[in-house]
Design an enzyme around this catalytic site. Structure first.
Site, PDB file in Angstrom:
ATOM      1  N   ARG A 274       0.603  -1.002  -0.112  1.00 33.12           N
ATOM      2  CA  ARG A 274       0.040   0.005   0.169  1.00 33.12           C
ATOM      3  C   ARG A 274       0.910   1.322  -0.282  1.00 33.12           C
ATOM      4  O   ARG A 274       2.130   1.470   0.341  1.00 33.12           O
ATOM      5  CB  ARG A 274      -0.929   0.217   1.557  1.00 33.12           C
ATOM      6  CG  ARG A 274      -1.847  -0.968   1.357  1.00 33.12           C
ATOM      7  CD  ARG A 274      -2.827  -1.332   2.133  1.00 33.12           C
ATOM      8  NE  ARG A 274      -3.033  -3.081   2.558  1.00 33.12           N
ATOM      9  CZ  ARG A 274      -4.289  -2.104   3.458  1.00 33.12           C
ATOM     10  NH1 ARG A 274      -4.753  -1.699   4.092  1.00 33.12           N
ATOM     11  NH2 ARG A 274      -5.372  -3.383   3.109  1.00 33.12           N
ATOM     12  N   ARG A 289       2.466   1.241   9.985  1.00 28.29           N
ATOM     13  CA  ARG A 289       1.889   1.444   8.467  1.00 28.29           C
ATOM     14  C   ARG A 289       2.491   1.798   7.678  1.00 28.29           C
ATOM     15  O   ARG A 289       3.348   2.906   7.504  1.00 28.29           O
ATOM     16  CB  ARG A 289       0.702   3.518   9.080  1.00 28.29           C
ATOM     17  CG  ARG A 289       0.315   3.389   8.153  1.00 28.29           C
ATOM     18  CD  ARG A 289      -0.522   4.993   7.508  1.00 28.29           C
ATOM     19  NE  ARG A 289      -0.832   5.353   8.837  1.00 28.29           N
ATOM     20  CZ  ARG A 289      -2.773   4.863   9.037  1.00 28.29           C
ATOM     21  NH1 ARG A 289      -2.608   4.717   7.863  1.00 28.29           N
ATOM     22  NH2 ARG A 289      -2.764   5.479   9.981  1.00 28.29           N
ATOM     23  N   GLU A 361      -5.985  -1.266  15.733  1.00 26.65           N
ATOM     24  CA  GLU A 361      -6.872  -1.911  14.475  1.00 26.65           C
ATOM     25  C   GLU A 361      -6.075  -3.179  14.516  1.00 26.65           C
ATOM     26  O   GLU A 361      -4.892  -2.902  14.028  1.00 26.65           O
ATOM     27  CB  GLU A 361      -7.291  -0.919  13.086  1.00 26.65           C
ATOM     28  CG  GLU A 361      -8.104  -2.302  12.650  1.00 26.65           C
ATOM     29  CD  GLU A 361      -8.146  -1.939  10.610  1.00 26.65           C
ATOM     30  OE1 GLU A 361      -8.037  -2.592   9.689  1.00 26.65           O
ATOM     31  OE2 GLU A 361      -7.847  -0.321  10.535  1.00 26.65           O
ATOM     32  N   SER A 364      -9.873  -6.786   9.963  1.00 25.16           N
ATOM     33  CA  SER A 364     -11.541  -5.480   9.593  1.00 25.16           C
ATOM     34  C   SER A 364     -12.389  -6.020   9.015  1.00 25.16           C
ATOM     35  O   SER A 364     -11.633  -7.344   8.399  1.00 25.16           O
ATOM     36  CB  SER A 364     -10.963  -4.128   8.524  1.00 25.16           C
ATOM     37  OG  SER A 364     -12.079  -2.872   9.189  1.00 25.16           O
ATOM     38  N   ARG A 410       0.781  -6.794  12.442  1.00 26.05           N
ATOM     39  CA  ARG A 410       0.504  -5.933  13.654  1.00 26.05           C
ATOM     40  C   ARG A 410       0.087  -6.538  15.170  1.00 26.05           C
ATOM     41  O   ARG A 410       0.412  -6.534  15.751  1.00 26.05           O
ATOM     42  CB  ARG A 410      -0.904  -5.229  13.576  1.00 26.05           C
ATOM     43  CG  ARG A 410      -1.068  -4.168  12.122  1.00 26.05           C
ATOM     44  CD  ARG A 410      -2.286  -3.346  12.357  1.00 26.05           C
ATOM     45  NE  ARG A 410      -1.875  -2.149  11.688  1.00 26.05           N
ATOM     46  CZ  ARG A 410      -2.795  -1.137  11.043  1.00 26.05           C
ATOM     47  NH1 ARG A 410      -3.816  -0.847  11.972  1.00 26.05           N
ATOM     48  NH2 ARG A 410      -2.326   0.025  10.444  1.00 26.05           N
TER      49      ARG A 410
END
Length: 453
Positions: A274, A289, A361, A364, A410
């Site tokens: 990403r 991130r 988070e 999701s 994560r």
């Protein structure tokens, strides 16, 4: 993508539902009503002209049978034919414009999604586990990882730039152990079939799951076939996948499955890429991130009447990973203004990070209903459906769901922060010990090089 007929018939309701997402209906839908009115007017005129032409054709036949001159009437029907063709072209262009508009319209929120503008209005559904109470100052995962020599951000920046990491020694093995544990849990206990998909996809695939055309800047495009042109969804260009959701969902693009095949549940472990456009200055430290990270994804294809229950089950599958690892978390139901573009309903699972003193988070889990299936043309044949002319059964759009089960990086950092010890070591969660070759602690500097003879 929304159903065009539904939007036409329920434009006011659609605009109202879009406003709950914080979207300006006039901006998102454009001049939908005007273009649709133009289309309807063209269709009405076509039907009227065709009826008149049919009437004249009958009169011409009668006139010729009686020996009369039908030249003028014949010329009139020819002119009508040309006018009908022009109006049909106008109608087709209006249809194309409406479908283009639909490409950038987000999914409509499910009726039980709380209305809100931002994450501050998300609703906490549950919490699980006790936050660890340390008798020493809790460190962040980047501090722990660098001290143990298992995370190297500086050398990663040298070879690739910012927002990358090199994992070393026991740390690299921990990442692999987490992924293997997740895959084993989902395949052995939860009934998923493991898939190893390509890590590059074409733009048609990204359109199918909703990343294109709206979110092109968030993706990495491979410079193999020239620049990407918005609206041109090719089969021969390549993008790095932002998540395994894209290749796995598109396995059935342009296919019709039999109802007896459903539900289908796949899990995949892949790297994800990403660009993090728009996140400048956010989460610049650590693993939160990154431009590249690994994730175990869960994807399901189900009948429409089963998708709500499937969403709850898929979310529980992701939660089970956290519970088996002993990581405290909470489940959040996202409000209308915080949901992703393609989702009708989303649960976020947020893991507790004591080194940062907050929840983050880690998964999701979304129900997309028929939104992705309509974009990717994924259908199924209900077993009780009647046959059309030619013997083919009527098909319907199925529902798709997916969620992280879990984001491996994560989860890795959550283990570092929740299992840190006073002496600087990190305890390995019990379920991971077999995957770590019996090791129970991270605690020594990662060795350099030196293959054995």
């Amino acid at each position: 993508m929304l159903d065009l007929g539904y939007v036409r018939s329920n434009l006011g309701l659609v605009e109202e539902r879009l406003r709950t997402r914080g979207a300006e209906a006039a901006v998102v839908l454009g001049d939908f009503a005007g273009v649709d009115a133009e289309r309807r007017e063209a269709i009405t005129q076509v039907e009227s002209l065709k009826a008149e032409r049919n009437r004249l054709t009958g009169e011409i036949a009668s006139l010729r049978k009686a020996g009369g001159d039908a030249t003028a009437m014949t010329e009139q029907t020819r002119a009508m034919k040309s006018e009908v063709e022009a109006l049909e072209a106008t109608s087709a262009r209006a249809d194309d414009r409406l479908r283009t508009m639909m490409q950038s319209v987000p999914n409509l929120p499910a009726s039980d999604v709380p209305i809100g503008r931002s994450e501050a209005e998300n609703r906490m559904e549950k919490t699980w586990g006790e936050q660890p109470a340390f008798r020493f100052p809790a460190l962040s995962h980047w501090e722990i990882g660098e001290r143990l020599g298992v995370l190297d951000f500086e050398r990663a920046a040298k070879i690739s730039g910012s927002r990358f990491v090199v994992q070393m020694g026991q740390g690299a093995r921990l990442e692999r152990a987490l992924a293997n544990y997740m895959l084993d849990l989902h395949t052995r206990e939860h009934g998923y079939t493991e898939v190893l998909p390509p890590f590059m996809v074409n733009s048609k695939s990204l359109f199918g799951t909703g990343q294109l055309p709206k979110f092109a800047e968030d993706l990495f495009h491979c410079d193999d076939k020239g620049a990407y042109a918005p609206g041109e969804f090719q089969e021969s260009d390549h993008w790095l996948i932002p998540t395994a959701e894209v290749p796995v969902t598109n396995l059935f693009r342009d296919e019709a499955l039999e109802e007896a095949e459903l539900p289908i549940a796949y899990t995949a472990y892949t790297p994800c890429f990403r660009s993090e456009a728009g996140s400048y200055g956010k989460d610049v430290r650590g693993l939160i991130r990154q431009h590249q990270f690994q994730k175990v994804e869960l994807v399901q294809f189900v009948r429409p009447e089963d998708s709500a229950a499937a969403h709850e089950a898929l979310t529980r599958h992701a939660e089970t990973v956290l519970e088996r690892l002993g990581l405290p978390y909470r489940r959040m139901l996202l409000c209308t203004g915080d949901m992703g573009f393609a989702a009708a309903k989303t649960y976020d699972l947020e893991v507790w990070l004591p080194g940062q003193g907050l929840y983050r988070e880690i998964s999701s889990c979304s129900n997309f209903e028929a939104f992705q299936a309509r974009r990717a043309n994924i259908r199924y044949r209900p077993s009780g459906s009647g046959a059309k002319a030619g013997g083919a059964k009527k098909t319907e759009f199925l529902h798709t769901l997916n969620g992280s089960g879990l984001a491996v990086g994560r989860t890795y950092l959550a283990v570092l922060e929740n299992y840190q010890q006073a002496d600087g070591t990190v305890r390995i969660p019990e379920v991971l010990v077999p995957y770590m070759g019996g090791e129970t602690m991270l605690g020594k500097q990662a060795p350099r090089g030196g293959a054995r003879a």
